[in-house]
Write a protein that holds these residues in place. Structure first.
Motif, PDB file in Angstrom:
ATOM      1  N   SER A 128      -5.710   1.860  13.315  1.00  0.00           N
ATOM      2  CA  SER A 128      -5.178   2.436  12.073  1.00  0.00           C
ATOM      3  C   SER A 128      -4.014   1.652  11.508  1.00  0.00           C
ATOM      4  N   GLN A 129      -3.138   1.181  12.370  1.00  0.00           N
ATOM      5  CA  GLN A 129      -1.956   0.481  11.879  1.00  0.00           C
ATOM      6  C   GLN A 129      -2.349  -0.769  11.091  1.00  0.00           C
ATOM      7  N   ALA A 130      -3.284  -1.551  11.634  1.00  0.00           N
ATOM      8  CA  ALA A 130      -3.704  -2.767  10.946  1.00  0.00           C
ATOM      9  C   ALA A 130      -4.445  -2.447   9.648  1.00  0.00           C
ATOM     10  N   LEU A 131      -5.303  -1.411   9.673  1.00  0.00           N
ATOM     11  CA  LEU A 131      -6.088  -1.059   8.483  1.00  0.00           C
ATOM     12  C   LEU A 131      -5.237  -0.390   7.409  1.00  0.00           C
ATOM     13  N   SER A 132      -4.075   0.178   7.791  1.00  0.00           N
ATOM     14  CA  SER A 132      -3.229   0.862   6.806  1.00  0.00           C
ATOM     15  C   SER A 132      -2.751  -0.091   5.718  1.00  0.00           C
ATOM     16  N   ALA A 133      -2.668  -1.376   6.032  1.00  0.00           N
ATOM     17  CA  ALA A 133      -2.263  -2.369   5.027  1.00  0.00           C
ATOM     18  C   ALA A 133      -3.318  -2.529   3.943  1.00  0.00           C
ATOM     19  N   TYR A 134      -4.529  -2.034   4.206  1.00  0.00           N
ATOM     20  CA  TYR A 134      -5.629  -2.158   3.249  1.00  0.00           C
ATOM     21  C   TYR A 134      -5.930  -0.828   2.561  1.00  0.00           C
ATOM     22  N   LEU A 135      -5.044   0.144   2.679  1.00  0.00           N
ATOM     23  CA  LEU A 135      -5.274   1.462   2.087  1.00  0.00           C
ATOM     24  C   LEU A 135      -5.513   1.325   0.571  1.00  0.00           C
ATOM     25  N   GLY A 136      -6.639   1.894   0.128  1.00  0.00           N
ATOM     26  CA  GLY A 136      -6.998   1.811  -1.284  1.00  0.00           C
ATOM     27  C   GLY A 136      -7.659   0.505  -1.678  1.00  0.00           C
ATOM     28  N   ARG A 137      -7.856  -0.378  -0.707  1.00  0.00           N
ATOM     29  CA  ARG A 137      -8.478  -1.678  -0.969  1.00  0.00           C
ATOM     30  C   ARG A 137      -9.804  -1.787  -0.223  1.00  0.00           C
TER      31      ARG A 137
ATOM     32  N   GLU B 288     -11.865 -13.687   5.394  1.00  0.00           N
ATOM     33  CA  GLU B 288     -12.920 -13.412   6.377  1.00  0.00           C
ATOM     34  C   GLU B 288     -12.390 -13.364   7.813  1.00  0.00           C
ATOM     35  N   GLU B 289     -11.065 -13.321   7.963  1.00  0.00           N
ATOM     36  CA  GLU B 289     -10.460 -13.155   9.279  1.00  0.00           C
ATOM     37  C   GLU B 289     -10.590 -11.704   9.733  1.00  0.00           C
ATOM     38  N   THR B 290     -10.638 -11.516  11.043  1.00  0.00           N
ATOM     39  CA  THR B 290     -10.703 -10.174  11.596  1.00  0.00           C
ATOM     40  C   THR B 290      -9.398  -9.422  11.341  1.00  0.00           C
ATOM     41  N   ILE B 291      -9.530  -8.160  10.929  1.00  0.00           N
ATOM     42  CA  ILE B 291      -8.374  -7.298  10.777  1.00  0.00           C
ATOM     43  C   ILE B 291      -8.193  -6.552  12.085  1.00  0.00           C
ATOM     44  N   ALA B 292      -6.986  -6.554  12.616  1.00  0.00           N
ATOM     45  CA  ALA B 292      -6.677  -5.932  13.906  1.00  0.00           C
ATOM     46  C   ALA B 292      -7.351  -6.706  15.016  1.00  0.00           C
TER      47      ALA B 292
END
Length: 364
Positions: A270-279, A360-364
């Protein structure tokens, strides 16, 4: 045994950069596999280690000695080629003994080493035959024997099994791995077959367009690919990718959402994906992480329409459509699923992968 080190090695053919900034240390006794699609630079890198290709820039060390300008015959390496490269007019014995004769090894020692190696490879009875009298698998064993008998510091393998049929390739993979464990010699193996890489390598190097994408143990790369290319290249069948997936928040939980699919994000991601909220992100899910035991209204369950059923023995591959997206799932061979029916599939959300849509890099 010997350590092989490449430091910022590159190769240009005219204006084409075939290998770019290749840096890697291959440890004593390690079985290292270079894997990637055709034209990615893996064979060129191997040939630079062998001395068959000049280095445009960088340094290569074998057993602590810089070998950039050392001729191939003085690098104490042995190479096994894709096309066997046997002398057709020589017998098996003569082919295996040829390199030792050039080194002025005594005749009795040559005989002993050739026969010991032939026995190890199960070709003792073929020593008097010529290559044309042998099957493809037997010729490949002779090519291996010619390399093994020299007892070099490093073995180099350039797609040695690609000319064999599927059944023989599986058998030879096992035999090569056993041989490596017996000899405990540094080995570098090139292949475009990711199954070969996964089953044989102590570590593997995934290459693309002349660049190293990721280095690691096979399962590490499979479970934690660094980017979308590695995720799609390693694993069979290949990973499903879903574009235009939005990251949304409901209460305290993040979700990835697109037409027909809606999955909760694992809490540790969740922490890593939170930077993409709404994206938007790209969602990756392996076919083996989609199962048929979906539960209605469960967060990890989605409806799918079955288009094709492919039984392959120990599993069934099904091509499905979910929300207009085509996905491949690998399910139990006991399944009674049929084409043109709607089923519930369950995703193992803990195994989902997420990628930045631009880098195309892995998130988290």
């Amino acid at each position: 045994m010997a350590e092989v080190a490449l430091k910022h090695v590159g190769k240009k053919f005219g204006e084409v950069l075939a290998v770019d900034d290749f840096t890697l240390t291959i440890h004593h006794g390690e079985f290292m596999v270079f894997v990637g699609p055709s034209g990615c630079g893996k064979t060129t890198t191997l040939r630079m280690i062998a001395g068959l290709e000049d280095i445009t820039f960088g340094e290569i060390f074998i057993d602590g000695r810089k070998v950039n300008l050392v001729p191939p015959k003085d690098r104490d390496i042995a190479m096994v080629f894709q096309n066997y490269a046997l002398y057709p007019h020589m017998t098996v014995y003569q082919n295996m003994a040829f390199g030792l004769k050039l080194k002025k090894v005594p005749r009795d020692e040559i005989s002993q080493r050739v026969r010991q190696t032939a026995e190890l490879l199960g070709i003792l009875e073929y020593l008097k035959r010529k290559p044309r009298e042998l099957s493809g698998g037997q010729r490949q064993r002779v090519a291996l024997g010619r390399a093994i008998v020299r007892t070099p510091k490093v073995y180099l393998f350039d797609e040695p099994l690609s000319n064999l049929d599927a059944k023989l390739r599986v058998q030879m993979r096992l035999e090569l791995k056993k041989l490596h464990e017996k000899m405990d010699t540094t080995s570098i193996y090139v292949t475009h077959d990711q199954i070969e890489a996964m089953t044989m390598g102590d570590r593997i190097v995934v290459m693309r367009d002349g660049k190293v994408q990721q280095v690691g143990h096979p399962l590490e790369i499979y479970m934690h690919p660094k980017n979308r290319f590695v995720a799609g290249f390693i694993g069979s069948p290949t990973m499903n990718f879903v574009e235009h997936v939005r990251v949304e928040k409901e209460g305290e939980r993040l979700f990835v959402v697109t037409e027909g699919l809606r999955f909760p994000v694992p809490r540790e991601r969740s922490q890593a994906l939170s930077a993409y909220l709404g994206r938007e992100v790209v969602l990756g899910v392996r076919p083996e992480d989609l199962s048929e035991n979906g539960v209605p209204d469960a967060q990890e369950t989605f409806k799918a329409y079955v288009e094709v059923v492919q039984p392959v023995g120990n599993q069934i591959y099904i091509d499905v459509k979910a929300g207009g997206r085509n996905l491949l799932a690998s399910i139990s061979p006991q399944s009674q699923v049929k084409t043109k029916e709607e089923i519930l599939l369950r995703a193992r959300i803990e195994n989902l992968h997420f990628f930045d849509p631009v880098s195309e890099e892995t998130i988290a």
